[in-house]
Design an enzyme around this catalytic site. Structure first.
Site, PDB file in Angstrom:
ATOM      1  N   ARG A 103     124.220  37.640 -15.764  1.00  0.00           N
ATOM      2  CA  ARG A 103     123.473  37.663 -17.042  1.00  0.00           C
ATOM      3  C   ARG A 103     124.382  38.022 -18.217  1.00  0.00           C
ATOM      4  O   ARG A 103     123.964  38.741 -19.127  1.00  0.00           O
ATOM      5  CB  ARG A 103     122.303  38.649 -16.987  1.00  0.00           C
ATOM      6  CG  ARG A 103     121.216  38.307 -15.974  1.00  0.00           C
ATOM      7  CD  ARG A 103     120.539  36.984 -16.313  1.00  0.00           C
ATOM      8  NE  ARG A 103     119.388  36.729 -15.460  1.00  0.00           N
ATOM      9  CZ  ARG A 103     119.436  36.060 -14.300  1.00  0.00           C
ATOM     10  NH1 ARG A 103     120.583  35.574 -13.860  1.00  0.00           N
ATOM     11  NH2 ARG A 103     118.333  35.850 -13.609  1.00  0.00           N
TER      12      ARG A 103
ATOM     13  N   SER B 218     112.066  37.795 -16.583  1.00  0.00           N
ATOM     14  CA  SER B 218     112.420  39.177 -16.219  1.00  0.00           C
ATOM     15  C   SER B 218     112.708  39.948 -17.500  1.00  0.00           C
ATOM     16  O   SER B 218     113.530  39.521 -18.314  1.00  0.00           O
ATOM     17  CB  SER B 218     113.684  39.209 -15.359  1.00  0.00           C
ATOM     18  OG  SER B 218     113.504  38.491 -14.170  1.00  0.00           O
TER      19      SER B 218
ATOM     20  N   GLU C  69     116.675  42.551 -20.634  1.00  0.00           N
ATOM     21  CA  GLU C  69     117.423  41.288 -20.570  1.00  0.00           C
ATOM     22  C   GLU C  69     117.277  40.490 -21.864  1.00  0.00           C
ATOM     23  O   GLU C  69     118.259  39.981 -22.391  1.00  0.00           O
ATOM     24  CB  GLU C  69     116.957  40.468 -19.358  1.00  0.00           C
ATOM     25  CG  GLU C  69     117.732  39.183 -19.211  1.00  0.00           C
ATOM     26  CD  GLU C  69     117.107  38.207 -18.235  1.00  0.00           C
ATOM     27  OE1 GLU C  69     117.329  38.366 -17.034  1.00  0.00           O
ATOM     28  OE2 GLU C  69     116.404  37.284 -18.688  1.00  0.00           O
TER      29      GLU C  69
HETATM   30  P1  FAD Z   1     116.713  31.773 -27.028  1.00  0.00           P
HETATM   31  O1  FAD Z   1     115.787  32.852 -26.627  1.00  0.00           O
HETATM   32  O2  FAD Z   1     116.302  30.925 -28.149  1.00  0.00           O
HETATM   33  O3  FAD Z   1     118.137  32.405 -27.332  1.00  0.00           O
HETATM   34  C1  FAD Z   1     118.705  33.330 -26.419  1.00  0.00           C
HETATM   35  C2  FAD Z   1     120.037  33.824 -26.980  1.00  0.00           C
HETATM   36  O4  FAD Z   1     120.965  32.757 -27.023  1.00  0.00           O
HETATM   37  C3  FAD Z   1     119.945  34.340 -28.414  1.00  0.00           C
HETATM   38  O5  FAD Z   1     120.856  35.404 -28.546  1.00  0.00           O
HETATM   39  C4  FAD Z   1     120.396  33.162 -29.251  1.00  0.00           C
HETATM   40  O6  FAD Z   1     120.957  33.553 -30.497  1.00  0.00           O
HETATM   41  C5  FAD Z   1     121.455  32.550 -28.360  1.00  0.00           C
HETATM   42  N1  FAD Z   1     121.597  31.109 -28.538  1.00  0.00           N
HETATM   43  C6  FAD Z   1     120.638  30.164 -28.394  1.00  0.00           C
HETATM   44  N2  FAD Z   1     121.167  28.944 -28.603  1.00  0.00           N
HETATM   45  C7  FAD Z   1     122.469  29.128 -28.903  1.00  0.00           C
HETATM   46  C8  FAD Z   1     123.557  28.250 -29.216  1.00  0.00           C
HETATM   47  N3  FAD Z   1     123.406  26.935 -29.293  1.00  0.00           N
HETATM   48  N4  FAD Z   1     124.769  28.803 -29.484  1.00  0.00           N
HETATM   49  C9  FAD Z   1     124.973  30.139 -29.412  1.00  0.00           C
HETATM   50  N5  FAD Z   1     123.992  31.010 -29.106  1.00  0.00           N
HETATM   51  C10 FAD Z   1     122.755  30.508 -28.848  1.00  0.00           C
HETATM   52  N6  FAD Z   1     116.689  33.291 -17.185  1.00  0.00           N
HETATM   53  C11 FAD Z   1     117.451  33.197 -16.070  1.00  0.00           C
HETATM   54  O7  FAD Z   1     118.684  33.382 -16.138  1.00  0.00           O
HETATM   55  N7  FAD Z   1     116.894  32.903 -14.858  1.00  0.00           N
HETATM   56  C12 FAD Z   1     115.575  32.697 -14.702  1.00  0.00           C
HETATM   57  O8  FAD Z   1     115.121  32.428 -13.591  1.00  0.00           O
HETATM   58  C13 FAD Z   1     114.734  32.765 -15.858  1.00  0.00           C
HETATM   59  N8  FAD Z   1     113.401  32.589 -15.764  1.00  0.00           N
HETATM   60  C14 FAD Z   1     112.604  32.691 -16.864  1.00  0.00           C
HETATM   61  C15 FAD Z   1     111.236  32.494 -16.733  1.00  0.00           C
HETATM   62  C16 FAD Z   1     110.398  32.599 -17.827  1.00  0.00           C
HETATM   63  C17 FAD Z   1     108.914  32.365 -17.654  1.00  0.00           C
HETATM   64  C18 FAD Z   1     110.949  32.890 -19.101  1.00  0.00           C
HETATM   65  C19 FAD Z   1     110.051  32.982 -20.303  1.00  0.00           C
HETATM   66  C20 FAD Z   1     112.297  33.110 -19.250  1.00  0.00           C
HETATM   67  C21 FAD Z   1     113.168  33.007 -18.126  1.00  0.00           C
HETATM   68  N9  FAD Z   1     114.557  33.209 -18.226  1.00  0.00           N
HETATM   69  C22 FAD Z   1     115.348  33.094 -17.106  1.00  0.00           C
HETATM   70  C23 FAD Z   1     115.181  33.560 -19.512  1.00  0.00           C
HETATM   71  C24 FAD Z   1     115.456  32.332 -20.419  1.00  0.00           C
HETATM   72  O9  FAD Z   1     114.725  31.227 -20.007  1.00  0.00           O
HETATM   73  C25 FAD Z   1     116.932  31.957 -20.473  1.00  0.00           C
HETATM   74  O10 FAD Z   1     117.702  33.042 -20.940  1.00  0.00           O
HETATM   75  C26 FAD Z   1     117.194  30.753 -21.390  1.00  0.00           C
HETATM   76  O11 FAD Z   1     118.526  30.299 -21.237  1.00  0.00           O
HETATM   77  C27 FAD Z   1     116.936  31.052 -22.860  1.00  0.00           C
HETATM   78  O12 FAD Z   1     116.964  29.831 -23.586  1.00  0.00           O
HETATM   79  P2  FAD Z   1     116.330  29.712 -25.047  1.00  0.00           P
HETATM   80  O13 FAD Z   1     116.751  28.398 -25.611  1.00  0.00           O
HETATM   81  O14 FAD Z   1     114.877  29.965 -24.985  1.00  0.00           O
HETATM   82  O15 FAD Z   1     117.099  30.899 -25.754  1.00  0.00           O
HETATM   83  N1  EPU Z   2     109.966  43.128  -6.028  1.00  0.00           N
HETATM   84  C1  EPU Z   2     109.052  44.125  -5.773  1.00  0.00           C
HETATM   85  N2  EPU Z   2     108.028  44.289  -6.652  1.00  0.00           N
HETATM   86  C2  EPU Z   2     107.881  43.514  -7.754  1.00  0.00           C
HETATM   87  C3  EPU Z   2     108.843  42.501  -8.032  1.00  0.00           C
HETATM   88  C4  EPU Z   2     109.885  42.321  -7.142  1.00  0.00           C
HETATM   89  O1  EPU Z   2     109.141  44.838  -4.793  1.00  0.00           O
HETATM   90  O2  EPU Z   2     106.908  43.715  -8.481  1.00  0.00           O
HETATM   91  C5  EPU Z   2     111.047  42.891  -5.049  1.00  0.00           C
HETATM   92  C6  EPU Z   2     110.775  41.582  -4.276  1.00  0.00           C
HETATM   93  O3  EPU Z   2     109.940  41.792  -3.185  1.00  0.00           O
HETATM   94  C7  EPU Z   2     112.158  41.176  -3.856  1.00  0.00           C
HETATM   95  C8  EPU Z   2     113.038  41.704  -4.989  1.00  0.00           C
HETATM   96  O4  EPU Z   2     112.279  42.684  -5.697  1.00  0.00           O
HETATM   97  O5  EPU Z   2     112.524  41.824  -2.665  1.00  0.00           O
HETATM   98  C9  EPU Z   2     113.514  40.606  -5.939  1.00  0.00           C
HETATM   99  O6  EPU Z   2     112.382  39.942  -6.505  1.00  0.00           O
HETATM  100  P1  EPU Z   2     112.442  38.407  -6.957  1.00  0.00           P
HETATM  101  O7  EPU Z   2     112.956  37.551  -5.851  1.00  0.00           O
HETATM  102  O8  EPU Z   2     111.110  38.095  -7.548  1.00  0.00           O
HETATM  103  O9  EPU Z   2     113.576  38.384  -8.050  1.00  0.00           O
HETATM  104  P2  EPU Z   2     113.846  39.307  -9.310  1.00  0.00           P
HETATM  105  O10 EPU Z   2     114.997  40.208  -8.999  1.00  0.00           O
HETATM  106  O11 EPU Z   2     112.602  39.943  -9.772  1.00  0.00           O
HETATM  107  C10 EPU Z   2     115.626  37.643 -10.255  1.00  0.00           C
HETATM  108  C11 EPU Z   2     115.982  37.146 -11.619  1.00  0.00           C
HETATM  109  C12 EPU Z   2     115.050  36.007 -12.018  1.00  0.00           C
HETATM  110  C13 EPU Z   2     115.241  34.865 -11.023  1.00  0.00           C
HETATM  111  C14 EPU Z   2     114.896  35.386  -9.612  1.00  0.00           C
HETATM  112  C15 EPU Z   2     115.206  34.363  -8.544  1.00  0.00           C
HETATM  113  C16 EPU Z   2     116.970  38.958 -12.882  1.00  0.00           C
HETATM  114  C17 EPU Z   2     116.789  39.987 -13.943  1.00  0.00           C
HETATM  115  N3  EPU Z   2     115.901  38.231 -12.581  1.00  0.00           N
HETATM  116  O12 EPU Z   2     114.306  38.195 -10.360  1.00  0.00           O
HETATM  117  O13 EPU Z   2     115.423  35.546 -13.317  1.00  0.00           O
HETATM  118  O14 EPU Z   2     114.400  33.773 -11.336  1.00  0.00           O
HETATM  119  O15 EPU Z   2     115.701  36.561  -9.332  1.00  0.00           O
HETATM  120  O16 EPU Z   2     116.592  34.218  -8.420  1.00  0.00           O
HETATM  121  O17 EPU Z   2     118.071  38.812 -12.361  1.00  0.00           O
HETATM  122  C18 EPU Z   2     115.034  35.968 -15.621  1.00  0.00           C
HETATM  123  O18 EPU Z   2     116.227  36.284 -15.698  1.00  0.00           O
HETATM  124  O19 EPU Z   2     114.266  35.959 -16.631  1.00  0.00           O
HETATM  125  C19 EPU Z   2     114.477  35.595 -14.333  1.00  0.00           C
HETATM  126  C20 EPU Z   2     113.197  35.277 -14.142  1.00  0.00           C
END
Ligand code: FAD
Ligand code: EPU
Length: 341
Positions: free
Chosen positions: A167, A239, A335
C-alpha cells in the site's frame, strides 16, 4: 464538460465513494497536455489544489474544501506488442481500473484478473500499489509515466523508481504533489500463471469449471461482491485501515496471548496482522457512531450510513484506533487519503 470547463462550488459528495457532504471551490478536468500545463501554472501561483481520480481512496471530511480539485480524465488504451515473454500495454490514467482488467482478460492477456473489481482509475493504481487476492500492481507493471509539474515535462518512472511496497510507493512520499501520473505500462506474462493461494479462491475457481483468467476474474468478482459493500448503496472506501506490520517479537508476544491471531509473513522478516480481526476482537463490528459505522460483515470497512459527517467519521476513526491500541498495543493507520482542510 469540455477540458477547460471550470465548475464553481462543486458538490464533492458524488465524487468520492464514502459520500460525505462536501463542496470545493472549483473542479477542473485534466484531459490533455494543455490542461496539465494549466495545472502546473496554477500550482506555481500557489493556488491550493487536490488531485482526484474516482475518489475511492479519498475522503472529504470537511464541508468546504478551499481548493481547486483537478480530476484526471486522460483516456486511451494501447497494445504495444509482445517480446515473447510479456504482452506490453499502455493505459492512460483516467481509464477505469476494472474496465481495463476486463479488457485485458477479454483480449486473452492474463495477469490482472486477481485485481478485478477494485474501484478507481488506472492513474491512482500505482499510488498505493493496489493489491488483492495475492497479486499487487507492482507484479504486473513495467513503468509509470508522469507529468512533472515543477519542470513541466513528462518523466518515466521505472518499476524500481516507483519504490513499491505494501500500500505504498514513491507517489505517497517525495513525488507526492509534484507529479500527475499520465499513463501506466503493464507487462503481462505470455505464459499465464494463475494465483489461487488466497482464501478459498482455488475452490471458487474450480466450481466454475476450466482454469482460465476469465474464471479467476469471475470468482474474485463474486467473492468481492459478497464481502464488500457496494459504494453505490453504502458509502465506503474499502479497507479503512492498513493491515499493520509488526516485528517478530511483538507478533510472538501477541500470539502467546491470542493463539487465534490472524497473521501473515511480511517483507524483511516482519509479520502482517489482519486489522479486521483486531477490530472485531475489540467488539466494534457493527458499531455505529452518529451517521457512520463499522461494517457489520467486515470490520476493516467503515461505512457511511447515509447521514454521516466528517466529524462523525474522524471520531469513529479515533475510537477504533485507540481501542486497538489499548487492547493489542498496535497502531492501525488509515488507508484512504483523509482531506481535512
Ligand atoms: P482517488 O481516491 O481519486 O485518489 C487516490 C490518491 O491517488 C489521491 O492521493 C490522489 O491525489 C492520487 N491520484 C489519483 N490519480 C492520480 C494521478 N493520475 N496522478 C497522481 N496521483 C493521483 N485498494 C486496494 O489496493 N485493494 C483493494 O482490494 C481495494 N478494494 C476496494 C474496495 C472498495 C469498495 C473501495 C471503495 C476501495 C477499494 N480500494 C482497494 C481502494 C481504492 O479502490 C484504490 O486505492 C484505487 O486505486 C483508488 O483509485 P481512485 O481513482 O478512486 O483514487
Ligand atoms: N477478519 C476478521 N474479522 C473481520 C474482517 C476480517 O476476523 O471483520 C479476518 C478474516 O477472517 C481473515 C483476515 O481477517 O482471516 C483477512 O480478511 P480479508 O481476507 O477480508 O482481507 P483484509 O485483510 O480485510 C485485505 C486488503 C483488501 C483486499 C483483501 C483481499 C488491506 C488493508 N486490505 O483485506 O484491500 O481486497 O485483503 O486481498 O490490505 C483495500 O485496500 O481497500 C482493500 C479492500
Amino acid at each position: 464538460m469540455s477540458a477547460h470547463t471550470v465548475t464553481h462550488s462543486v458538490d464533492l459528495q458524488p465524487l468520492h465513494t464514502f459520500g460525505l457532504p462536501a463542496r470545493a471551490r472549483e473542479l477542473r478536468l485534466l484531459a490533455n497536455t494543455a490542461d496539465l500545463l494549466a495545472f502546473a501554472r496554477a500550482r506555481q501561483e500557489q493556488k491550493d489544489f487536490l488531485l482526484l481520480g474516482e475518489g475511492s481512496n479519498t475522503v472529504f471530511t470537511t464541508p468546504q474544501v478551499d481548493a481547486t480539485v483537478w480530476k484526471v480524465a486522460l483516456l486511451g488504451r494501447q497494445y504495444l506488442g509482445c517480446d515473447g515473454v510479456h504482452h506490453h500495454l499502455r493505459v492512460q490514467a483516467g481509464e477505469n481500473w476494472h474496465h481495463t482488467v476486463e479488457w485485458t482478460v477479454a483480449m486473452g492477456w492474463g495477469g490482472l484478473e486477481n485485481l478485478a473489481l477494485i474501484p478507481g482509475c488506472v492513474g491512482a493504481s500505482p499510488v498505493q500499489n493496489i493489491g488483492a487476492y495475492g497479486v499487487e500492481l507492482k507484479d504486473r507493471i513495467s513503468a509509470v509515466h508522469a507529468f512533472d509539474l515543477d519542470l513541466q515535462v513528462l518523466r518515466t518512472f521505472s518499476r524500481d523508481e516507483c519504490e513499491f511496497a505494501y500500500r505504498d510507493s514513491v507517489f505517497k512520499h517525495v513525488a507526492q504533489g509534484r507529479y500527475v501520473i499520465t499513463a501506466v505500462d503493464f507487462a503481462l506474462p505470455v505464459q499465464w500463471q494463475p494465483v489461487l493461494g488466497y482464501g478459498d479462491v482455488a475452490r471458487r475457481v474450480s466450481d466454475l469449471g476450466i482454469l482460465s483468467p476469465m474464471n479467476v476474474l469471475k470468482a474474485i468478482s463474486a467473492i468481492r461482491t459478497e464481502k464488500l459493500p457496494d459504494p453505490a448503496v453504502l458509502g465506503n472506501s474499502g479497507s479503512f485501515f492498513k493491515n499493520p506490520i509488526v516485528d517478530t517479537a511483538k507478533a510472538q508476544a501477541l500470539i502467546q496471548q491470542y493463539p487465534n491471531l490472524v497473521n501473515y509473513p511480511a517483507d524483511h522478516g516482519k509479520v502482517k496482522l489482519a486489522a479486521g480481526w483486531l477490530i472485531e476482537q475489540c467488539g466494534l463490528k457493527g458499531q455505529v457512531l452518529g451517521g457512520v459505522g463499522v461494517y457489520s460483515k467486515q470490520a476493516l470497512i467503515l461505512v457511511n450510513l447515509g447521514s454521516g459527517t466528517g466529524g462523525d467519521l474522524l471520531q469513529l476513526v479515533q475510537h477504533v484506533q485507540s481501542s486497538v491500541q489499548r487492547k493489542f498495543g498496535v497502531l492501525i493507520e488509515p488507508e484512504p487519503n483523509l482531506i481535512q482542510a
